[in-house]
Write a protein that holds these residues in place. Structure first.
Motif, PDB file in Angstrom:
ATOM      1  N   ILE A 186       0.839  -1.228   0.083  1.00 25.87           N
ATOM      2  CA  ILE A 186      -0.007   0.128  -0.095  1.00 25.87           C
ATOM      3  C   ILE A 186       0.909   1.284   0.185  1.00 25.87           C
ATOM      4  CG2 ILE A 186      -1.383   1.480   1.392  1.00 25.87           C
ATOM      5  CD1 ILE A 186      -3.052  -0.592   0.010  1.00 25.87           C
ATOM      6  N   ALA A 187       1.957   1.285   0.939  1.00 25.63           N
ATOM      7  CA  ALA A 187       2.929   2.431   0.830  1.00 25.63           C
ATOM      8  C   ALA A 187       3.494   2.596  -0.511  1.00 25.63           C
ATOM      9  CB  ALA A 187       3.872   2.210   1.895  1.00 25.63           C
ATOM     10  N   ALA A 188       4.005   1.594  -0.957  1.00 26.77           N
ATOM     11  CA  ALA A 188       4.582   1.800  -2.341  1.00 26.77           C
ATOM     12  C   ALA A 188       3.621   2.273  -3.480  1.00 26.77           C
ATOM     13  CB  ALA A 188       5.299   0.516  -2.835  1.00 26.77           C
ATOM     14  N   TYR A 189       2.303   1.615  -3.329  1.00 29.96           N
ATOM     15  CA  TYR A 189       1.354   2.285  -4.216  1.00 29.96           C
ATOM     16  C   TYR A 189       0.973   3.608  -3.842  1.00 29.96           C
ATOM     17  CZ  TYR A 189      -3.426   3.041  -5.886  1.00 29.96           C
ATOM     18  OH  TYR A 189      -4.538   3.740  -6.189  1.00 29.96           O
ATOM     19  N   LEU A 190       0.822   4.135  -2.849  1.00 24.55           N
ATOM     20  CA  LEU A 190       0.546   5.405  -2.737  1.00 24.55           C
ATOM     21  C   LEU A 190       1.509   6.513  -2.901  1.00 24.55           C
ATOM     22  CD1 LEU A 190      -1.248   5.258   1.033  1.00 24.55           C
ATOM     23  CD2 LEU A 190      -2.323   5.415  -1.314  1.00 24.55           C
ATOM     24  N   ALA A 191       2.878   6.153  -2.916  1.00 22.31           N
ATOM     25  CA  ALA A 191       3.927   6.874  -3.201  1.00 22.31           C
ATOM     26  C   ALA A 191       3.892   7.000  -4.899  1.00 22.31           C
ATOM     27  CB  ALA A 191       5.131   6.319  -2.858  1.00 22.31           C
ATOM     28  N   GLU A 192       3.573   5.862  -5.594  1.00 23.22           N
ATOM     29  CA  GLU A 192       3.561   5.991  -6.942  1.00 23.22           C
ATOM     30  C   GLU A 192       2.425   6.736  -7.389  1.00 23.22           C
ATOM     31  OE1 GLU A 192       4.518   5.386 -10.861  1.00 23.22           O
ATOM     32  OE2 GLU A 192       5.965   5.188  -8.973  1.00 23.22           O
ATOM     33  N   ARG A 193       1.248   6.578  -6.918  1.00 26.08           N
ATOM     34  CA  ARG A 193       0.167   7.373  -7.144  1.00 26.08           C
ATOM     35  C   ARG A 193       0.436   8.927  -7.029  1.00 26.08           C
ATOM     36  NH1 ARG A 193      -4.344   8.269  -2.818  1.00 26.08           N
ATOM     37  NH2 ARG A 193      -2.791   9.380  -2.178  1.00 26.08           N
ATOM     38  N   ASP A 194       0.972   9.377  -5.892  1.00 21.74           N
ATOM     39  CA  ASP A 194       1.329  10.750  -5.704  1.00 21.74           C
ATOM     40  C   ASP A 194       2.313  11.156  -6.771  1.00 21.74           C
ATOM     41  OD1 ASP A 194      -0.303  10.498  -3.533  1.00 21.74           O
ATOM     42  OD2 ASP A 194       1.181  10.526  -1.966  1.00 21.74           O
ATOM     43  N   ARG A 195       3.310  10.273  -6.952  1.00 21.33           N
ATOM     44  CA  ARG A 195       4.186  10.861  -8.271  1.00 21.33           C
ATOM     45  C   ARG A 195       3.519  10.941  -9.487  1.00 21.33           C
ATOM     46  NH1 ARG A 195       6.655   9.383 -12.261  1.00 21.33           N
ATOM     47  NH2 ARG A 195       5.534   7.403 -12.230  1.00 21.33           N
ATOM     48  N   GLN A 196       2.757   9.926  -9.797  1.00 16.06           N
ATOM     49  CA  GLN A 196       2.141   9.989 -11.005  1.00 16.06           C
ATOM     50  C   GLN A 196       1.174  11.071 -10.960  1.00 16.06           C
ATOM     51  OE1 GLN A 196       0.685   5.984 -12.701  1.00 16.06           O
ATOM     52  NE2 GLN A 196      -1.439   7.093 -12.539  1.00 16.06           N
ATOM     53  N   SER A 197       0.484  11.434 -10.023  1.00 16.85           N
ATOM     54  CA  SER A 197      -0.423  12.625 -10.008  1.00 16.85           C
ATOM     55  C   SER A 197       0.417  14.226 -10.270  1.00 16.85           C
ATOM     56  CB  SER A 197      -1.312  12.678  -8.701  1.00 16.85           C
ATOM     57  OG  SER A 197      -1.956  13.945  -8.557  1.00 16.85           O
ATOM     58  N   GLN A 198       1.421  13.968  -9.747  1.00 13.75           N
ATOM     59  CA  GLN A 198       2.233  15.129  -9.986  1.00 13.75           C
ATOM     60  C   GLN A 198       2.823  15.464 -11.335  1.00 13.75           C
ATOM     61  OE1 GLN A 198       5.501  15.298  -7.022  1.00 13.75           O
ATOM     62  NE2 GLN A 198       3.852  15.255  -5.149  1.00 13.75           N
ATOM     63  N   SER A 199       3.164  14.537 -11.918  1.00 14.50           N
ATOM     64  CA  SER A 199       3.857  14.449 -13.294  1.00 14.50           C
ATOM     65  C   SER A 199       2.626  14.472 -14.254  1.00 14.50           C
ATOM     66  CB  SER A 199       4.693  13.121 -13.466  1.00 14.50           C
ATOM     67  OG  SER A 199       3.610  11.738 -13.484  1.00 14.50           O
ATOM     68  N   ALA A 228      -7.685   7.096 -15.818  1.00 14.06           N
ATOM     69  CA  ALA A 228      -7.349   5.912 -16.586  1.00 14.06           C
ATOM     70  C   ALA A 228      -5.900   5.492 -16.213  1.00 14.06           C
ATOM     71  CB  ALA A 228      -7.622   6.010 -18.203  1.00 14.06           C
ATOM     72  N   ASP A 229      -5.124   6.175 -16.137  1.00 12.06           N
ATOM     73  CA  ASP A 229      -3.638   6.202 -15.861  1.00 12.06           C
ATOM     74  C   ASP A 229      -3.542   5.633 -14.174  1.00 12.06           C
ATOM     75  OD1 ASP A 229      -2.743   6.970 -18.135  1.00 12.06           O
ATOM     76  OD2 ASP A 229      -1.947   8.845 -17.286  1.00 12.06           O
ATOM     77  N   LEU A 230      -4.386   6.146 -13.211  1.00 14.69           N
ATOM     78  CA  LEU A 230      -4.397   5.697 -12.053  1.00 14.69           C
ATOM     79  C   LEU A 230      -5.261   4.247 -11.940  1.00 14.69           C
ATOM     80  CD1 LEU A 230      -4.516   5.900  -8.820  1.00 14.69           C
ATOM     81  CD2 LEU A 230      -6.345   7.453  -8.936  1.00 14.69           C
ATOM     82  N   ALA A 288      -0.055  16.220 -13.750  1.00 22.79           N
ATOM     83  CA  ALA A 288      -1.157  17.169 -13.193  1.00 22.79           C
ATOM     84  C   ALA A 288      -1.906  18.306 -14.379  1.00 22.79           C
ATOM     85  CB  ALA A 288      -0.385  18.302 -12.601  1.00 22.79           C
ATOM     86  N   ARG A 289      -1.277  18.187 -15.526  1.00 23.74           N
ATOM     87  CA  ARG A 289      -2.078  19.067 -16.704  1.00 23.74           C
ATOM     88  C   ARG A 289      -2.628  18.075 -17.446  1.00 23.74           C
ATOM     89  NH1 ARG A 289       2.806  23.346 -18.386  1.00 23.74           N
ATOM     90  NH2 ARG A 289       3.118  24.294 -16.544  1.00 23.74           N
ATOM     91  N   LEU A 290      -2.725  16.806 -17.496  1.00 25.34           N
ATOM     92  CA  LEU A 290      -3.572  15.811 -18.103  1.00 25.34           C
ATOM     93  C   LEU A 290      -5.090  16.202 -17.942  1.00 25.34           C
ATOM     94  CD1 LEU A 290      -1.411  12.359 -17.886  1.00 25.34           C
ATOM     95  CD2 LEU A 290      -1.523  13.900 -19.838  1.00 25.34           C
ATOM     96  N   PRO A 291      -5.669  15.594 -18.866  1.00 25.67           N
ATOM     97  CA  PRO A 291      -7.387  15.603 -18.734  1.00 25.67           C
ATOM     98  C   PRO A 291      -7.525  14.672 -17.604  1.00 25.67           C
ATOM     99  CG  PRO A 291      -6.952  15.415 -21.077  1.00 25.67           C
ATOM    100  CD  PRO A 291      -5.513  15.441 -20.360  1.00 25.67           C
TER     101      PRO A 291
END
Length: 302
Positions: free
Chosen positions: A256-269, A280-282, A271-274
């Motif tokens: 869970i910790a690894a997933y949440l860290a990757e989710r946050d990184r993905q969200s930041q990178s 869909a990426d999440l 941020a400008r996507l629709p």
């Protein structure tokens, strides 16, 4: 804590003499019958008497029901074949044949119950409706099982159901005062057979043990210290299973910790996507790290 209670439900009472299974039956099955059974062990047991006749008891029915839980993933014919193979693995040919004949009748009984529930007017949750339903089930058993077989397969559940109904009737009896109700319930407690009393008290005892474990860990206790305390308070089998639960829980929290860290990184990178693309990426990330059943647990962490 719910996982802890479920994990030790089978191990909460001391092991009985004569329950040992053949070595072949104790070897782990590396391939689960269905996906939902991944990481589980068959419930119940199949045993034989000293005279090589089948032991017909609650544990045998638990073994049947373990595989019947796959009814939404396999056909009844496939479930029956798998259960028969498990029986052959655990018993000599004579008692194995007995068990397979009993399994066939148990499947017929389950089909009859389904028809009974569909056609009979046994609805409702009043104590009267519950008693009528149980009486109908018992009458249905007479078509498929001898008195001894019914007592072995269902006796423990019947005792539990009778106790539960009596308690419900006492609690719903408005003619009783609070003190009278308390005395009647206490009399039922005193009349409980040792096995039923053990089963009723087991969850509370396990909760107390796990509260002690939390205190021990906060004071720096080792895993070996925790195991010895659990083994003394419960039994070695329960202590071993709880240690497995600890490992599974730690592994889950790490994932869970690894997933949440990757989710946050993905969200930041991204941020400008629709928004639709971000979702869909999440979802793709979830699917890459968790099974469909595991994904149902994710909202609690998100």
């Amino acid at each position: 804590m719910a996982a802890v209670l479920a994990a030790v439900a089978f191990f909460a009472t001391p092991a009985r003499q004569g329950d040992a299974m053949p070595a072949s039956a104790r070897e782990p099955d590396l391939f689960s019958f269905v996906r939902s059974m991944d990481g589980t062990r068959p419930d119940g047991a199949a045993r034989e008497n000293p005279d090589s006749t089948l032991v017909v008891d609650h544990d045998l029915r638990l073994l049947f029901d373990y595989y019947l839980a796959a009814v939404n993933e396999k056909s009844v014919a496939e479930i029956q074949l798998k259960t028969e193979r498990e029986i052959d693995n655990r018993l000599k040919p004579g008692p194995a044949a007995e068990a397979k004949r009993l399994l066939a009748r148990y499947l017929d009984y389950r089909r009859a119950l389904a028809e009974l529930e569909k056609n009979a007017q046994l609805g409702g949750f009043s104590t009267t409706a519950m008693r009528e339903r149980l009486d109908a089930m018992r009458r249905e058993r007479e078509r498929f099982f001898s008195t001894a077989e019914a007592a072995g397969l269902f006796g423990a559940d019947d005792s539990y159901d009778a106790d539960m109904l009596e308690r419900a009737e006492i609690n719903q009896d408005r003619s009783l005062s609070g003190e009278q109700r308390k005395k009647k319930l206490a009399a039922l407690d005193a009349a409980l057979p040792p096995a039923m009393r053990e089963a009723r008290e087991a969850p509370t005892r396990i909760l107390r043990v796990e509260e002690s474990v939390d205190r021990m860990r906060s004071q720096g206790a080792s895993d070996d210290d925790v195991y010895r305390m659990r083994a003394a308070a419960l039994n070695p089998e329960a202590a071993g299973r709880l240690a497995e639960v600890d490992l599974e829980d730690a592994a889950w929290k790490k994932r869970i910790a690894a997933y949440l860290a990757e989710r946050d990184r993905q969200s930041q990178s991204g941020a400008r996507l629709p928004p639709a693309q971000r979702e869909a990426d999440l979802q793709q990330l979830r699917q890459s790290r968790f099974s469909p059943d595991e994904q149902k647990r994710l909202p609690a962490y998100e």
